[in-house]
Every structure is written in C-alpha cells, then in structure tokens.
Design an enzyme around this catalytic site. Structure first.
Site, PDB file in Angstrom:
ATOM      1  N   GLY A 138       0.474  -1.302   0.522  1.00  0.00           N
ATOM      2  CA  GLY A 138       0.395   0.352  -0.032  1.00  0.00           C
ATOM      3  C   GLY A 138       0.408   1.373   0.525  1.00  0.00           C
ATOM      4  CB  SER A 165       5.173  -1.087  -8.034  1.00  0.00           C
ATOM      5  OG  SER A 165       4.513  -0.177  -8.619  1.00  0.00           O
ATOM      6  CG  ASP A 171       3.943   0.334 -11.925  1.00  0.00           C
ATOM      7  OD1 ASP A 171       4.305   1.154 -12.094  1.00  0.00           O
ATOM      8  OD2 ASP A 171       2.702   0.270 -10.419  1.00  0.00           O
TER       9      ASP A 171
HETATM   10  C1  GLA Z   1       0.604   3.033 -11.506  1.00  0.00           C
HETATM   11  C2  GLA Z   1       0.552   1.853 -12.303  1.00  0.00           C
HETATM   12  C3  GLA Z   1       0.998   3.075 -13.639  1.00  0.00           C
HETATM   13  C4  GLA Z   1       1.261   3.731 -13.833  1.00  0.00           C
HETATM   14  C5  GLA Z   1       0.986   4.869 -12.264  1.00  0.00           C
HETATM   15  C6  GLA Z   1       1.191   6.258 -12.259  1.00  0.00           C
HETATM   16  O1  GLA Z   1       1.639   2.955 -10.541  1.00  0.00           O
HETATM   17  O2  GLA Z   1       0.537   0.760 -11.720  1.00  0.00           O
HETATM   18  O3  GLA Z   1       0.503   1.498 -14.387  1.00  0.00           O
HETATM   19  O4  GLA Z   1      -0.123   4.711 -14.353  1.00  0.00           O
HETATM   20  O5  GLA Z   1       0.190   4.424 -11.165  1.00  0.00           O
HETATM   21  O6  GLA Z   1       2.186   6.730 -12.823  1.00  0.00           O
END
Ligand code: GLA
Length: 373
Positions: free
Chosen positions: A109, A113, A159
C-alpha cells in the site's frame, strides 16, 4: 519459515518512478527505477497439479488447483498468483505444480509496486520451475494483464516493466507506446533519493485510477475529431491549447497534465544525462504541482509531505510517485543533510496531518534475479 529444500530463489523489484506520472497508459515515456525492496520467491517442483503457497510472515498455506484457477479470482492475496499462473499458461507457457515461499520487503500500500513485484517474481518462478528461459519483457506484459484482470486496476505497463527489467544504478527511460528503452545512469553526485511514505491508509485507489483513465480516453476521443494522433502523448502542448475548446474543463485539465508531463520527461532525461541535478529537481516540483492541480491525484497528505520536503534547503525537488491518492514521495536531497531533512519533514508533516511519515532506505536495484539454491 524454513527455506531449505527449495531449488531456486527468484526475486523481482518494487519501483520508484522518478518522473512521467500517469502517462504510461497514454503512450508516454516514464522514468522508473527498480528498488532493492523486492519480493523473493523460493520455489521447487512438487509433482502435483497444485501451487502450494506459503509466506515467510504468515501462518497459512494456500493450495491452488492448477486445473481450476478461475475459482480464486476474488480471493485476496492469492488472486495475484492464480492470475499469473492462468495468464502465463494462456500465453502458451507450461505451468507445473510447485511450492512457492513468498517474502516481500516492498511495503504494501505504499505505492512502490508491491503487487508488480509479487506478480513478476511469481511468473518468473513458474517459468524457472518449468525449466523455461523467459523474456523479462514478456513476463512484465503478462504480469500487467494479471493486475488488470485479477486486481481490477487498468494499469499501464510501467510498474511490471520496471520490476522485471530494472538495472542497479540506472533509471529506465521507457517509451510505453513502443516499449523502446534506454538505461540512464542515476548519478546524483552529492545528492541522493529519499523515499517518504505518507502512511495515510488509502482506499478506492483502483476506482479513482480507472476514472482518470476514462477521462484521458475521453480527451483522446474528442481530440481525434480534429487531430490525427494515436495517443495523448503524441499531442504537443501548443496543439492542445489550439483545440482546447473541444474538451470540457475537467477533461482539458487531465489532458494538459499528460501532454506537459510528457514534455517534462523528455527534458528530465536530457538534464539527468547531462548531470544537471538542480534542473532535474525543479522538474520534480513541477510534476507534483501538475498532479495536484491538473490531474488531482495527490490529496492533502501527499501535498503536505511534498511541500515539507520542497521547503527544506537541502532538497532540490520532491514529488509524489506512483498512482497517488496516498503512498510515497521521492525527493532529491543533499547527502550530508539527509538526516536533518528527514527529521524536518517528519515533524512538519506530522504537525499538519497527524500522520507519521515513514522513510525507506533503498538502493536502485535489479529487476528479476534468478538464483539456484
Ligand atoms: C500505477 C500504475 C502504473 C502508472 C502509475 C501512474 O502505479 O500501475 O501503470 O499508471 O500508477 O504513473
């Protein structure tokens, strides 16, 4: 938790995005770095038709029937693994029964990622146990699909791409339309990156994220009436101004963020290559302001955290990173003043919001790493 008896150790990284926020799903360029915070999977074949999943910090064991992965679609935690196995197989790969032991050092959270790290390392583990050599780019694309279909976030590719393809010491300048990439060394001289978590429990990220995606899709649809473009990233800022009357006010603001952020990434890459860290820092501040005022994905806490950072004399720039609505900021800070910076930001932020910020120490790490145990 006993890690003995496993055949392989596979890891994939969390990420911090330096700049290029909310543009990956608009065909723009982004500049993420993989982090030394990662998800590690110990793996071995089990000769059965199941995935047996354990966690280093949880007592439970999950047994997923490879013959019927659909049934786990709505199950917290394991929906990611089920999705990865189902989609990896759908992409034409062999998935064999295996035991997987998971250990995640990416804080959940936090907007760093953790889910991409889990997805990417799970797929890499499945491929490794099946005896396959894999292409990290394909792993990233299948992991992205798992996030979209099993977690319900219509995410871009950033990500999972960074989690799979990161390189220690480098940022990835990734063109999300073509997947062309360039590794740019992150040489900050007397400066370092500081990641701070606003620690606000966030909810509804998926629905707000998907709402932004719809808004920029609407912008593109309307602009296409007059412009021959395939993505918003292809629209130059001056053309957006020329055709702004085609767009309702909110949609215009969203599109303005995207086209200007795409410009900022191009400039940032140039400045970073040339070692202009001050200029790079200023772009981080401009990116945050745009995410706050035009894209509206920051919120009181992230704004307060970024503002506290920006107001410290040893900080060249600070911005939210990731999807927003909570999560982390990334700041460029003079190494010699790092501790003072953290104390200053923590105190100012707590006074304004009542939350205690957390600071993570992480290096820029590698993407997928496979080791034989
Ligand atoms: C999240 C999404 C990514 C990207 C970001 C914002 O992390 O998983 O793909 O869009 O937000 O840049």
């Amino acid at each position: 938790m006993n890690k003995e008896g496993y055949s392989y150790r596979i890891s994939a990284a969390g990420r911090v995005n330096l700049i290029g926020e909310h543009v990956d799903y608009c065909g723009g360029q982004v500049m993420p770095c993989a982090l030394s915070l990662k998800n590690t999977v110990w793996a071995r074949p089990n000769g059965e038709n199941v995935l047996r999943i354990r966690w280093t910090d949880l007592p439970e064991v999950a047994v997923l029937d490879l013959g019927d992965l659909e049934q786990y679609r709505d199950k917290q935690h394991i929906k990611y693994h089920a999705g990865c196995a189902a989609l990896w197989r759908e992409a034409g790969h062999r998935v064999v029964g295996c035991d997987l032991l998971m250990d995640c050092t990416v804080p959940f959270g936090s907007g760093l990622s953790s889910s991409a790290a889990i997805e990417v390392s799970t797929i890499a583990a499945l491929a490794t146990v099946a005896g396959e050599k894999f292409d990290p780019v394909e792993v990233a694309l299948v992991a992205q699909k798992a996030e979209q279909e099993y977690a319900g976030v219509r995410c871009g590719v950033m990500d999972q791409y960074a989690s799979a393809n990161g390189r220690a010491g480098y940022a990835i300048l990734l063109d999300c339309a073509t997947l062309e990439r360039e590794y740019i060394p992150v040489r900050l001289g007397d400066y370092t990156l500081v990641i701070a978590d606003c620690k606000k429990p966030h909810s509804l990220v998926a629905s707000k994220y998907n709402e932004r995606r719809e808004e920029v899709e609407e912008a593109l649809r309307l602009l296409k009436k007059r412009l021959a473009v395939n993505s918003l990233a292809e629209v130059k800022p001056y053309l957006l101004e020329e055709y702004r009357t085609l767009l309702p006010a909110v949609i215009y603001r969203r599109a303005k963020h995207v086209v200007e952020e795409c410009e900022r990434v191009r400039t940032a890459a140039r400045l970073l290559r040339g070692g202009d860290i001050e200029g790079f820092g200023r772009l981080l501040n401009a990116s945050h302001a745009s995410l706050r005022d035009l894209y509206e994905v920051t919120g009181k806490e992230l704004d307060s955290l970024a503002f506290a950072a920006q107001s410290h004399p040893a900080c060249l720039g600070s911005r939210m990173t990731g999807a927003g609505f909570g999560g982390c900021t990334v700041s460029v800070v003079k190494k010699s003043a790092e501790e003072d910076f953290k104390a200053f930001v923590a105190e100012k932020y707590a006074r304004e919001t009542g939350y205690r910020a957390a600071f993570y120490s992480a290096e820029i790490g590698d993407g997928i790493v496979v080791e034989k145990e």
